[in-house]
Design a protein around this motif. Sequence first.
Motif, PDB file in Angstrom:
ATOM      1  N   ALA A 220       0.834  -1.197   0.000  1.00 26.52           N
ATOM      2  CA  ALA A 220       0.000   0.000   0.000  1.00 26.52           C
ATOM      3  C   ALA A 220       0.872   1.252   0.000  1.00 26.52           C
ATOM      4  O   ALA A 220       1.984   1.259   0.540  1.00 26.52           O
ATOM      5  CB  ALA A 220      -0.920   0.010   1.226  1.00 26.52           C
ATOM      6  N   TYR A 221       0.361   2.305  -0.604  1.00 28.89           N
ATOM      7  CA  TYR A 221       1.014   3.619  -0.626  1.00 28.89           C
ATOM      8  C   TYR A 221       0.005   4.634  -0.107  1.00 28.89           C
ATOM      9  O   TYR A 221      -1.181   4.611  -0.479  1.00 28.89           O
ATOM     10  CB  TYR A 221       1.445   3.973  -2.038  1.00 28.89           C
ATOM     11  N   ALA A 222       0.449   5.551   0.749  1.00 30.74           N
ATOM     12  CA  ALA A 222      -0.427   6.597   1.266  1.00 30.74           C
ATOM     13  C   ALA A 222       0.310   7.926   1.277  1.00 30.74           C
ATOM     14  O   ALA A 222       1.534   7.974   1.492  1.00 30.74           O
ATOM     15  CB  ALA A 222      -0.910   6.248   2.671  1.00 30.74           C
ATOM     16  N   SER A 223      -0.426   8.988   1.037  1.00 36.99           N
ATOM     17  CA  SER A 223       0.128  10.338   1.149  1.00 36.99           C
ATOM     18  C   SER A 223      -0.739  11.148   2.096  1.00 36.99           C
ATOM     19  O   SER A 223      -1.957  10.950   2.176  1.00 36.99           O
ATOM     20  CB  SER A 223       0.195  11.017  -0.221  1.00 36.99           C
ATOM     21  N   ALA A 224      -0.090  12.059   2.828  1.00 39.12           N
ATOM     22  CA  ALA A 224      -0.787  12.842   3.842  1.00 39.12           C
ATOM     23  C   ALA A 224      -0.236  14.261   3.876  1.00 39.12           C
ATOM     24  O   ALA A 224       0.912  14.524   3.486  1.00 39.12           O
ATOM     25  CB  ALA A 224      -0.639  12.188   5.215  1.00 39.12           C
ATOM     26  N   GLU A 225      -1.077  15.164   4.340  1.00 36.87           N
ATOM     27  CA  GLU A 225      -0.676  16.542   4.617  1.00 36.87           C
ATOM     28  C   GLU A 225      -0.863  16.766   6.111  1.00 36.87           C
ATOM     29  O   GLU A 225      -1.978  16.639   6.632  1.00 36.87           O
ATOM     30  CB  GLU A 225      -1.511  17.523   3.798  1.00 36.87           C
ATOM     31  N   VAL A 226       0.242  17.037   6.809  1.00 37.76           N
ATOM     32  CA  VAL A 226       0.214  17.184   8.265  1.00 37.76           C
ATOM     33  C   VAL A 226       0.932  18.474   8.642  1.00 37.76           C
ATOM     34  O   VAL A 226       2.112  18.666   8.294  1.00 37.76           O
ATOM     35  CB  VAL A 226       0.888  15.983   8.963  1.00 37.76           C
TER      36      VAL A 226
END
Length: 208
Positions: A144-150
């Motif tokens: 799985a690949y995930a991207s986030a803005e934190v």
Amino acid sequence: MKIFGITTVAILAGSTAFAGGMDIAPAPAPVPLAPLPAATPNWTGGYAGLSLGYGTGSAEVEDDEDTTAVDESADIDFDGAIGGVFAGYNYDLGNAVVGAELDLNAANFDLDDDVGSIDEVHRLKLRGGFKAGSALIYGVAGAAYASAEVLGDDFSDTGWLVGLGVDYLVTDNIVAGAEVLYHQFDDFDDTGIDVDATTLQARVAYKF
């Protein structure tokens, strides 16, 4: 001549008596044929479709790590909608079916306290299962690949997933189903934060 006539009468009388006393055997009853087993669908081939669902999870700070994304004391929960497109290929082995699938998803997993959000979850999956009538019950494992803005910064990472699903052939070409997947991202983008997420998505596909 008299003897010939007597002999003829005797033969005819005997033949008549024999014919009258002979029982004709009835025709044998037909043997019923065993019913043929119901044909099961053949899942071999490609497919593509759409999915929509819900996800929930948490971001947990590892002990004794220098975290760059959030405060060390914060363990953050999140949830929200997820949906996207997928395509794959199945190979029917008889009672079993194996295959592979790629799905691309936009997510709206809002992290607690307005810390940020997880925006994308993409997956490459291996599938294997067994047929039950028109249904296919299968297990999943993959990457799985995930991207986030934190807190105004962008982060992304790869992890692993496992799950279960079921597909049902509504027609020869239309497949409806559902899938639940568990994702794990250890030390997400070197932040010292472990992220896990569980998603449940309804699916509809066209089988080629």
